[in-house]
Design an enzyme around this catalytic site. Structure first.
Site, mmCIF file in Angstrom:
data_model
loop_
_atom_site.group_PDB
_atom_site.id
_atom_site.type_symbol
_atom_site.label_atom_id
_atom_site.label_comp_id
_atom_site.label_asym_id
_atom_site.label_seq_id
_atom_site.Cartn_x
_atom_site.Cartn_y
_atom_site.Cartn_z
ATOM 1 N N ASP A 52 -45.152 139.821 66.363
ATOM 2 C CA ASP A 52 -44.334 140.860 65.743
ATOM 3 C C ASP A 52 -43.690 141.665 66.863
ATOM 4 O O ASP A 52 -44.385 142.354 67.613
ATOM 5 C CB ASP A 52 -45.229 141.755 64.868
ATOM 6 C CG ASP A 52 -44.427 142.841 64.157
ATOM 7 O OD1 ASP A 52 -43.227 142.994 64.464
ATOM 8 O OD2 ASP A 52 -45.014 143.531 63.306
ATOM 9 N N TYR A 142 -26.524 147.699 58.893
ATOM 10 C CA TYR A 142 -26.547 146.616 59.885
ATOM 11 C C TYR A 142 -25.515 146.870 60.992
ATOM 12 O O TYR A 142 -25.821 146.774 62.186
ATOM 13 C CB TYR A 142 -26.249 145.315 59.147
ATOM 14 C CG TYR A 142 -26.169 144.073 59.995
ATOM 15 C CD1 TYR A 142 -27.301 143.526 60.597
ATOM 16 C CD2 TYR A 142 -24.947 143.403 60.159
ATOM 17 C CE1 TYR A 142 -27.223 142.365 61.345
ATOM 18 C CE2 TYR A 142 -24.871 142.235 60.896
ATOM 19 C CZ TYR A 142 -26.003 141.720 61.487
ATOM 20 O OH TYR A 142 -25.925 140.564 62.231
HETATM 21 P P1 NAD Z 1 -32.466 135.149 60.501
HETATM 22 O O1 NAD Z 1 -32.738 136.222 59.499
HETATM 23 O O2 NAD Z 1 -32.195 133.787 60.007
HETATM 24 O O3 NAD Z 1 -33.658 135.057 61.538
HETATM 25 C C1 NAD Z 1 -34.291 136.195 62.055
HETATM 26 C C2 NAD Z 1 -35.718 135.811 62.399
HETATM 27 O O4 NAD Z 1 -36.367 136.983 62.905
HETATM 28 C C3 NAD Z 1 -36.517 135.332 61.191
HETATM 29 O O5 NAD Z 1 -37.106 134.078 61.428
HETATM 30 C C4 NAD Z 1 -37.574 136.426 61.005
HETATM 31 O O6 NAD Z 1 -38.829 135.930 60.540
HETATM 32 C C5 NAD Z 1 -37.684 136.986 62.415
HETATM 33 N N1 NAD Z 1 -38.237 138.330 62.424
HETATM 34 C C6 NAD Z 1 -37.960 139.335 61.563
HETATM 35 N N2 NAD Z 1 -38.714 140.408 61.857
HETATM 36 C C7 NAD Z 1 -39.453 140.074 62.932
HETATM 37 C C8 NAD Z 1 -40.425 140.763 63.700
HETATM 38 N N3 NAD Z 1 -40.777 142.014 63.390
HETATM 39 N N4 NAD Z 1 -40.989 140.130 64.739
HETATM 40 C C9 NAD Z 1 -40.641 138.865 65.051
HETATM 41 N N5 NAD Z 1 -39.726 138.149 64.355
HETATM 42 C C10 NAD Z 1 -39.149 138.749 63.294
HETATM 43 O O7 NAD Z 1 -31.264 135.671 61.415
HETATM 44 P P2 NAD Z 1 -30.241 134.802 62.263
HETATM 45 O O8 NAD Z 1 -29.087 134.498 61.385
HETATM 46 O O9 NAD Z 1 -30.944 133.720 62.972
HETATM 47 O O10 NAD Z 1 -29.733 135.913 63.281
HETATM 48 C C11 NAD Z 1 -30.327 136.101 64.547
HETATM 49 C C12 NAD Z 1 -29.623 137.244 65.247
HETATM 50 O O11 NAD Z 1 -28.221 136.964 65.321
HETATM 51 C C13 NAD Z 1 -29.727 138.592 64.535
HETATM 52 O O12 NAD Z 1 -29.765 139.621 65.481
HETATM 53 C C14 NAD Z 1 -28.436 138.674 63.763
HETATM 54 O O13 NAD Z 1 -28.068 140.007 63.513
HETATM 55 C C15 NAD Z 1 -27.490 138.014 64.725
HETATM 56 N N6 NAD Z 1 -26.288 137.505 64.063
HETATM 57 C C16 NAD Z 1 -26.374 136.477 63.174
HETATM 58 C C17 NAD Z 1 -25.224 136.014 62.540
HETATM 59 C C18 NAD Z 1 -25.260 134.882 61.547
HETATM 60 O O14 NAD Z 1 -24.240 134.594 60.921
HETATM 61 N N7 NAD Z 1 -26.393 134.202 61.387
HETATM 62 C C19 NAD Z 1 -23.988 136.610 62.837
HETATM 63 C C20 NAD Z 1 -23.948 137.690 63.717
HETATM 64 C C21 NAD Z 1 -25.110 138.112 64.350
HETATM 65 N N1 SER Z 2 -23.478 136.767 59.370
HETATM 66 C C1 SER Z 2 -23.890 138.120 59.572
HETATM 67 C C2 SER Z 2 -24.032 138.832 58.287
HETATM 68 O O1 SER Z 2 -23.318 138.484 57.385
HETATM 69 C C3 SER Z 2 -22.885 138.821 60.433
HETATM 70 O O2 SER Z 2 -23.550 139.479 61.428
HETATM 71 O O3 SER Z 2 -24.822 139.734 58.207
#
Ligand code: NAD
Ligand code: SER
Length: 319
Positions: A52, A142
């Protein structure tokens, strides 16, 4: 020798980035962690820990014990889910980043990667070809947390010399792991529903254009930025990267080329207002100039790859 910790390895990005990092740096040099179990491939292919990131003592122990040199911190609550639990989401998004940055300072880690998002922009930002530096007044929990995070990266970089690197990802599209509760998730769900049921009810309007990117391009961009010479980088906060912009009607037309009977209907929900506050397209000239950012996938070749891959999973009974 680099020793890398991935935090949030079970998520949409982590599930693919971890495997690519292990391919490059060696399985035993990439420690995967998440608050929940990850895929078998990740848990059995190299070191994996339940961790965590909100627990600074456990985090310190994992980093010190494994002699970690770089962290990719991916844990966060995404835009749609964050609106449902604003204070808890702010706490996760901000406390986790500060825990990681503090560790970077105390243990003099070589580099930290933390993703930002197009959500840092808001309704007062120019929406077409959104510049790297512009008005930023996000109106989602966010987006506010991502903008604050960018400022903290710069603070730790300037004040303590921590090497922080970051990208403002557009909406990411992938076929390995479900999307994590964001506003751009429709562009992932639509492929699965097209293949499983031949139809999709979209939670955004048909003409809602957003910047998107296929996961292989996002993974390459992330690693390219992390491997770039520090002296070539003019930003220690987040780089714009553009990807490809389209709306639900356009992605639906592209899917119809592969699944002619596919149909889409529209029932916008609370995420429409979030999408309406975000850019339609992004100017990523700084990323191109500083670290030669480029992409391979447009809407057509991404759609072909998504349809082929998801169809194969469906045929094998994996969905
Ligand atoms: P996701 O929600 O799929 O994955 C996040 C992971 O973090 C999950 O597996 C969750 O279990 C884990 N997590 C949550 N709380 C936690 C904690 N306290 N300790 C440890 N792990 C924890 O998100 P993602 O889409 O893989 O995004 C990853 C990063 O990229 C994030 O910062 C997100 O804001 C950023 N991002 C994603 C997108 C997108 O389109 N996927 C776009 C822009 C930015
Ligand atoms: N794909 C992300 C969202 O929709 C952008 O950071 O939250």
């Amino acid at each position: 020798m680099e020793k890398i910790l991935v935090i949030g390895c079970a998520g949409q990005i982590g599930s693919e980035l971890t495997l690519e990092l292990r391919r490059i740096y060696g399985n035993s040099n990439v420690i995967a962690s998440d608050i929940k179990p990850a895929s078998q491939e990740i848990m059995e292919g190299g070191p994996f820990e339940i961790l965590d990131v909100l627990d600074p003592h456990r985090l310190f122990g994992t980093v010190a014990r494994n002699k970690i040199t770089q962290i990719y911190h991916l844990a966060a609550i995404l835009s749609g889910n964050a609106e449902k639990k604003p204070i808890a989401s702010w706490n996760i998004n901000m406390t986790s980043l500060l825990n990681v940055l503090e560790l970077g300072r105390e243990l003099e880690l070589k580099k930290i990667f933390w993703p930002s998002s197009i959500a840092v922009f808001g309704p007062t930002t120019p929406r077409e070809n959104t510049p790297q530096y512009t008005v930023m007044e996000p109106n989602t929990v966010y987006g506010i947390s991502k903008l604050a995070g960018e400022r903290w990266l710069e603070y730790y970089s300037n004040k303590f010399g921590v090497d922080t690197r970051s990208i403002r990802y557009p909406g990411l599209i992938s076929n390995k792991t479900e999307a994590g509760g964001g506003t751009t998730d429709y562009a992932v769900e639509i492929y699965y529903e097209a293949i499983k049921h031949g139809k999709y009810e979209c939670f955004l309007n048909k003409d809602t254009t957003l910047p998107m990117m296929y996961m292989p391009d996002a993974i390459k961009a992330t690693i390219d930025l992390m491997e770039a010479e520090k002296s070539t980088l003019s930003s220690c906060t987040s780089y714009n990267i553009a990807g490809v912009s389209f709306n639900p009607q356009e992605i639906s037309s592209e899917i119809k080329k592969h699944i002619p009977n596919f149909s889409i209907s529209y029932k916008p929900d609370f995420r429409q207002a979030i999408a309406d506050s975000w850019p339609k397209s992004i100017d990523d000239s700084l990323a191109k100039k500083d670290w030669n950012h480029s992409i391979k996938y447009d809407l057509a070749n991404m759609t072909k790859d998504m349809v082929d891959t998801i169809k194969e999973k469906f045929t094998k009974g994996l969905l």
